[in-house]
Write a protein that holds these residues in place. Structure first.
Motif, mmCIF file in Angstrom:
data_model
loop_
_atom_site.group_PDB
_atom_site.id
_atom_site.type_symbol
_atom_site.label_atom_id
_atom_site.label_comp_id
_atom_site.label_asym_id
_atom_site.label_seq_id
_atom_site.Cartn_x
_atom_site.Cartn_y
_atom_site.Cartn_z
ATOM 1 N N SER A 100 30.155 -71.300 75.321
ATOM 2 C CA SER A 100 30.856 -72.014 76.377
ATOM 3 C C SER A 100 30.081 -73.273 76.743
ATOM 4 C CB SER A 100 31.044 -71.133 77.610
ATOM 5 O OG SER A 100 29.797 -70.702 78.130
ATOM 6 N N TRP A 101 30.793 -74.322 77.152
ATOM 7 C CA TRP A 101 30.149 -75.588 77.470
ATOM 8 C C TRP A 101 30.069 -75.855 78.965
ATOM 9 C CZ3 TRP A 101 33.404 -78.935 80.016
ATOM 10 C CH2 TRP A 101 34.780 -78.711 79.864
ATOM 11 N N SER A 102 30.611 -74.947 79.792
ATOM 12 C CA SER A 102 30.512 -75.074 81.242
ATOM 13 C C SER A 102 30.581 -73.690 81.866
ATOM 14 C CB SER A 102 31.618 -75.964 81.807
ATOM 15 O OG SER A 102 32.863 -75.286 81.820
ATOM 16 N N ARG A 103 30.292 -73.623 83.167
ATOM 17 C CA ARG A 103 30.360 -72.353 83.884
ATOM 18 C C ARG A 103 31.779 -71.829 83.978
ATOM 19 N NH1 ARG A 103 26.471 -75.332 86.749
ATOM 20 N NH2 ARG A 103 24.442 -74.270 86.947
ATOM 21 N N ILE A 104 32.761 -72.718 83.924
ATOM 22 C CA ILE A 104 34.157 -72.351 84.113
ATOM 23 C C ILE A 104 34.839 -71.967 82.807
ATOM 24 C CG2 ILE A 104 36.395 -73.167 84.917
ATOM 25 C CD1 ILE A 104 34.932 -74.998 86.845
ATOM 26 N N ALA A 105 34.538 -72.672 81.740
ATOM 27 C CA ALA A 105 35.246 -72.502 80.484
ATOM 28 C C ALA A 105 34.964 -71.155 79.834
ATOM 29 C CB ALA A 105 34.878 -73.626 79.524
ATOM 30 N N LEU A 106 35.985 -70.637 79.167
ATOM 31 C CA LEU A 106 35.802 -69.465 78.332
ATOM 32 C C LEU A 106 35.112 -69.882 77.040
ATOM 33 C CD1 LEU A 106 37.888 -68.327 80.359
ATOM 34 C CD2 LEU A 106 38.984 -67.184 78.432
ATOM 35 N N PRO A 107 34.407 -68.958 76.412
ATOM 36 C CA PRO A 107 33.703 -69.338 75.181
ATOM 37 C C PRO A 107 34.655 -69.575 74.017
ATOM 38 C CG PRO A 107 33.496 -66.992 75.581
ATOM 39 C CD PRO A 107 34.114 -67.577 76.814
ATOM 40 N N ASN A 108 34.243 -70.453 73.132
ATOM 41 C CA ASN A 108 34.945 -70.708 71.885
ATOM 42 C C ASN A 108 34.084 -70.239 70.718
ATOM 43 O OD1 ASN A 108 35.873 -73.704 73.461
ATOM 44 N ND2 ASN A 108 37.347 -72.114 72.906
ATOM 45 N N ASP A 109 34.742 -69.917 69.617
ATOM 46 C CA ASP A 109 34.029 -69.539 68.408
ATOM 47 C C ASP A 109 33.642 -70.765 67.604
ATOM 48 O OD1 ASP A 109 35.609 -66.366 67.457
ATOM 49 O OD2 ASP A 109 33.851 -66.814 68.677
ATOM 50 N N TYR A 110 32.392 -70.789 67.153
ATOM 51 C CA TYR A 110 31.903 -71.854 66.294
ATOM 52 C C TYR A 110 31.345 -71.250 65.025
ATOM 53 C CZ TYR A 110 32.350 -74.897 70.351
ATOM 54 O OH TYR A 110 32.843 -75.600 71.417
ATOM 55 N N TRP A 111 31.397 -72.036 63.961
ATOM 56 C CA TRP A 111 30.968 -71.569 62.647
ATOM 57 C C TRP A 111 30.001 -72.536 62.008
ATOM 58 C CZ3 TRP A 111 32.453 -66.862 60.746
ATOM 59 C CH2 TRP A 111 33.535 -66.233 61.386
ATOM 60 N N GLY A 112 29.032 -71.978 61.314
ATOM 61 C CA GLY A 112 28.144 -72.792 60.516
ATOM 62 C C GLY A 112 28.804 -73.182 59.208
ATOM 63 N N GLN A 113 28.105 -73.996 58.437
ATOM 64 C CA GLN A 113 28.662 -74.498 57.182
ATOM 65 C C GLN A 113 28.592 -73.483 56.049
ATOM 66 O OE1 GLN A 113 25.664 -75.124 58.285
ATOM 67 N NE2 GLN A 113 24.264 -74.977 56.538
ATOM 68 N N GLY A 114 27.797 -72.453 56.224
ATOM 69 C CA GLY A 114 27.637 -71.430 55.212
ATOM 70 C C GLY A 114 26.420 -71.673 54.349
ATOM 71 N N THR A 115 25.766 -70.598 53.963
ATOM 72 C CA THR A 115 24.615 -70.686 53.077
ATOM 73 C C THR A 115 24.744 -69.620 51.997
ATOM 74 O OG1 THR A 115 22.182 -70.704 52.971
ATOM 75 C CG2 THR A 115 23.189 -69.159 54.526
ATOM 76 N N GLN A 116 24.489 -70.017 50.763
ATOM 77 C CA GLN A 116 24.670 -69.128 49.621
ATOM 78 C C GLN A 116 23.506 -68.160 49.484
ATOM 79 O OE1 GLN A 116 27.312 -68.979 47.202
ATOM 80 N NE2 GLN A 116 26.225 -67.089 46.654
ATOM 81 N N VAL A 117 23.838 -66.891 49.334
ATOM 82 C CA VAL A 117 22.861 -65.861 49.010
ATOM 83 C C VAL A 117 23.264 -65.240 47.680
ATOM 84 C CG1 VAL A 117 21.925 -63.599 49.619
ATOM 85 C CG2 VAL A 117 22.246 -65.344 51.387
ATOM 86 N N THR A 118 22.368 -65.303 46.722
ATOM 87 C CA THR A 118 22.622 -64.742 45.406
ATOM 88 C C THR A 118 21.561 -63.707 45.085
ATOM 89 O OG1 THR A 118 23.609 -66.809 44.631
ATOM 90 C CG2 THR A 118 22.917 -65.229 42.962
ATOM 91 N N VAL A 119 21.997 -62.505 44.761
ATOM 92 C CA VAL A 119 21.091 -61.419 44.411
ATOM 93 C C VAL A 119 21.329 -61.073 42.948
ATOM 94 C CG1 VAL A 119 20.275 -59.114 44.943
ATOM 95 C CG2 VAL A 119 21.196 -60.559 46.763
ATOM 96 N N SER A 120 20.355 -61.368 42.126
ATOM 97 C CA SER A 120 20.503 -61.174 40.694
ATOM 98 C C SER A 120 19.133 -61.024 40.053
ATOM 99 C CB SER A 120 21.239 -62.354 40.068
ATOM 100 O OG SER A 120 21.312 -62.231 38.654
ATOM 101 N N SER A 121 19.082 -60.237 38.995
ATOM 102 C CA SER A 121 17.860 -60.081 38.232
ATOM 103 C C SER A 121 17.788 -61.069 37.080
ATOM 104 C CB SER A 121 17.746 -58.651 37.696
ATOM 105 O OG SER A 121 18.849 -58.335 36.867
#
Length: 121
Positions: A100-121
């Motif tokens: 939330s950006w103020s005391r009054i406002a309800l929260p909004n959902d925010y997302w990151g850009q994403g990061t790749q995780v690769t598990v491999s031998s």
């Protein structure tokens, strides 16, 4: 304007570990629940772990006992410690936060850009 910056993704061997971090910045009054989602090729996005401001956590069954989510309320950061990694953990991991950006406002959902995780031998 709020942004979430992720870091820590990369390549790991099966059984290895990685730590993902996410920092929220911008016009922030309060950060509520934060979490990590992931999406593998050809699969739907799924919740990996989430944590409330008070520290209550929720994990996907597939990662329980292996992953640990934590946060620092003072720094507006959330981390995901991933251990005993499996090839099935390979995915793009996204940080999510309810902010939330103020005391009054309800929260909004925010997302990151994403990061790749690769598990491999």
């Amino acid at each position: 304007q709020v942004q979430l910056l992720e870091s820590g993704g990369g390549l790991a061997q099966p059984g290895g570990s990685l730590r993902l971090s996410c920092a929220a910045s911008g016009s922030i009054f309060r950060v509520d629940t934060m979490g990590w989602y992931r999406q593998a090729p050809g699969k739907q996005r799924e919740l990996v772990a989430a944590i409330t401001r008070s520290g209550n956590t929720n994990y996907a069954d597939s990662v329980k006992g292996r992953f640990t989510i934590s946060r620092d309320n003072a720094k507006n950061t959330v981390s995901l410690q991933m251990a005993s990694l499996k090839p099935e953990d390979t995915a793009v991991y996204y940080c999510n936060a309810a902010i939330s950006w103020s005391r009054i406002a309800l929260p909004n959902d925010y997302w990151g850009q994403g990061t790749q995780v690769t598990v491999s031998s």
